[in-house]
Design a protein around this motif. Sequence first.
Motif, PDB file in Angstrom:
ATOM      1  N   SER A 299      72.631  66.772  32.899  1.00  0.00           N
ATOM      2  CA  SER A 299      73.983  67.173  33.277  1.00  0.00           C
ATOM      3  C   SER A 299      74.048  67.593  34.745  1.00  0.00           C
ATOM      4  O   SER A 299      75.103  67.507  35.382  1.00  0.00           O
ATOM      5  CB  SER A 299      74.475  68.317  32.384  1.00  0.00           C
ATOM      6  N   PHE A 300      72.921  68.055  35.288  1.00  0.00           N
ATOM      7  CA  PHE A 300      72.856  68.361  36.720  1.00  0.00           C
ATOM      8  C   PHE A 300      73.168  67.098  37.527  1.00  0.00           C
ATOM      9  O   PHE A 300      73.926  67.120  38.499  1.00  0.00           O
ATOM     10  CB  PHE A 300      71.466  68.891  37.073  1.00  0.00           C
ATOM     11  N   THR A 301      72.579  65.984  37.078  1.00  0.00           N
ATOM     12  CA  THR A 301      72.842  64.705  37.733  1.00  0.00           C
ATOM     13  C   THR A 301      74.290  64.297  37.562  1.00  0.00           C
ATOM     14  O   THR A 301      74.914  63.771  38.486  1.00  0.00           O
ATOM     15  CB  THR A 301      71.923  63.612  37.152  1.00  0.00           C
TER      16      THR A 301
ATOM     17  N   GLY B 101      76.867  66.278  37.286  1.00  0.00           N
ATOM     18  CA  GLY B 101      77.667  67.095  38.197  1.00  0.00           C
ATOM     19  C   GLY B 101      77.640  66.554  39.609  1.00  0.00           C
ATOM     20  O   GLY B 101      78.673  66.502  40.292  1.00  0.00           O
TER      21      GLY B 101
ATOM     22  N   LEU C  83      69.964  70.188  30.655  1.00  0.00           N
ATOM     23  CA  LEU C  83      70.175  70.856  31.938  1.00  0.00           C
ATOM     24  C   LEU C  83      69.925  69.898  33.102  1.00  0.00           C
ATOM     25  O   LEU C  83      70.705  69.846  34.060  1.00  0.00           O
ATOM     26  CB  LEU C  83      69.252  72.075  32.052  1.00  0.00           C
ATOM     27  N   SER C  84      68.861  69.115  32.998  1.00  0.00           N
ATOM     28  CA  SER C  84      68.526  68.196  34.085  1.00  0.00           C
ATOM     29  C   SER C  84      69.472  67.000  34.138  1.00  0.00           C
ATOM     30  O   SER C  84      69.897  66.574  35.209  1.00  0.00           O
ATOM     31  CB  SER C  84      67.078  67.712  33.935  1.00  0.00           C
TER      32      SER C  84
ATOM     33  N   PHE D 163      75.974  73.587  38.106  1.00  0.00           N
ATOM     34  CA  PHE D 163      75.023  73.669  39.213  1.00  0.00           C
ATOM     35  C   PHE D 163      75.011  72.370  40.025  1.00  0.00           C
ATOM     36  O   PHE D 163      74.993  72.384  41.258  1.00  0.00           O
ATOM     37  CB  PHE D 163      73.616  73.965  38.691  1.00  0.00           C
ATOM     38  N   GLY D 164      75.016  71.244  39.328  1.00  0.00           N
ATOM     39  CA  GLY D 164      75.000  69.963  40.018  1.00  0.00           C
ATOM     40  C   GLY D 164      76.257  69.739  40.831  1.00  0.00           C
ATOM     41  O   GLY D 164      76.198  69.229  41.956  1.00  0.00           O
TER      42      GLY D 164
ATOM     43  N   TRP E 132      84.422  70.615  41.303  1.00  0.00           N
ATOM     44  CA  TRP E 132      83.394  71.193  40.440  1.00  0.00           C
ATOM     45  C   TRP E 132      83.963  71.622  39.092  1.00  0.00           C
ATOM     46  O   TRP E 132      83.321  71.463  38.056  1.00  0.00           O
ATOM     47  CB  TRP E 132      82.731  72.390  41.123  1.00  0.00           C
TER      48      TRP E 132
ATOM     49  N   GLY F 216      74.217  72.962  33.647  1.00  0.00           N
ATOM     50  CA  GLY F 216      73.651  71.901  34.469  1.00  0.00           C
ATOM     51  C   GLY F 216      74.724  71.168  35.255  1.00  0.00           C
ATOM     52  O   GLY F 216      74.555  70.876  36.440  1.00  0.00           O
ATOM     53  N   THR F 217      75.843  70.913  34.602  1.00  0.00           N
ATOM     54  CA  THR F 217      76.962  70.259  35.287  1.00  0.00           C
ATOM     55  C   THR F 217      77.505  71.137  36.408  1.00  0.00           C
ATOM     56  O   THR F 217      77.790  70.659  37.513  1.00  0.00           O
ATOM     57  CB  THR F 217      78.093  69.952  34.294  1.00  0.00           C
TER      58      THR F 217
END
Length: 244
Positions: A22-24, A26, A19-20, A142-143, A36, A139-140
């Motif tokens: 893939s947030f990056t 994104g 999650l963390s 949201f990022g 997006w 995560g992607t």
Amino acid sequence: MKNYIRGLRAGIPIALGYLSVSFTFGIIAVKNGFTWWEALIISMTCVTSAGQFSGINTMMIPGQYFDMIISQLTINVRYSFMSISLSQKVNERFRGIWRWLFGFMITDEIFAVAVSEKSVSRSFMAGLISLPYVGWALGTLFGAILGNVLPPSVMSALGLAIYGMFVAIVVPDMKKVRPVIIIVIIAAAISTCFTYIPVIKEISPGIAISISAVVAAVIGAVFFPVKDENINEASPAVSEGGAE
């Protein structure tokens, strides 16, 4: 159902980590001009952190298709070997189309958990990959969405998270095995040469990454080979048999 739930529980820590990271991804994807939904599709169809980060950088240079092929093969070929290794531990019902479906979600972390099982069942594997896949996609998403809202300074700071992930992956092995330190230094030195030396700095990032990884790996294999414990254990018996 019991094995599926057990797999779900085993996949929770992996999902949180994905999650963390893939947030990056994104954020960086949007920063590089992707929408997006394009970033989301990439994560849902690839599920490879290093491959995705390298891929979007290569895509920013038009016409670099050959470079992308080489870099992706170099980065992701390890998953083929992981799949072959894990196929030796699956139960008799785990065959056919199921291997194709679940092979899509073979990653370093999922392989590490699955290979620790005495026998991997379809239901356990299904549970193990469920939450990590959802975590990687969410995560992607949201990022990518926040990448259009957050100020550039925050996006730049969050972009450093990927380097932190790579450090977290490499450092533990460097502490355990001294030759790994040498190989990492060699790879970093070669990569630095591709960045600053006038002639070779014109080489595309994808090819540079591939050359750095392959050369460092070859040097490690030649000068720091890993001994096969099974062969070493069997050799005395062979010698005794020959003496008789």
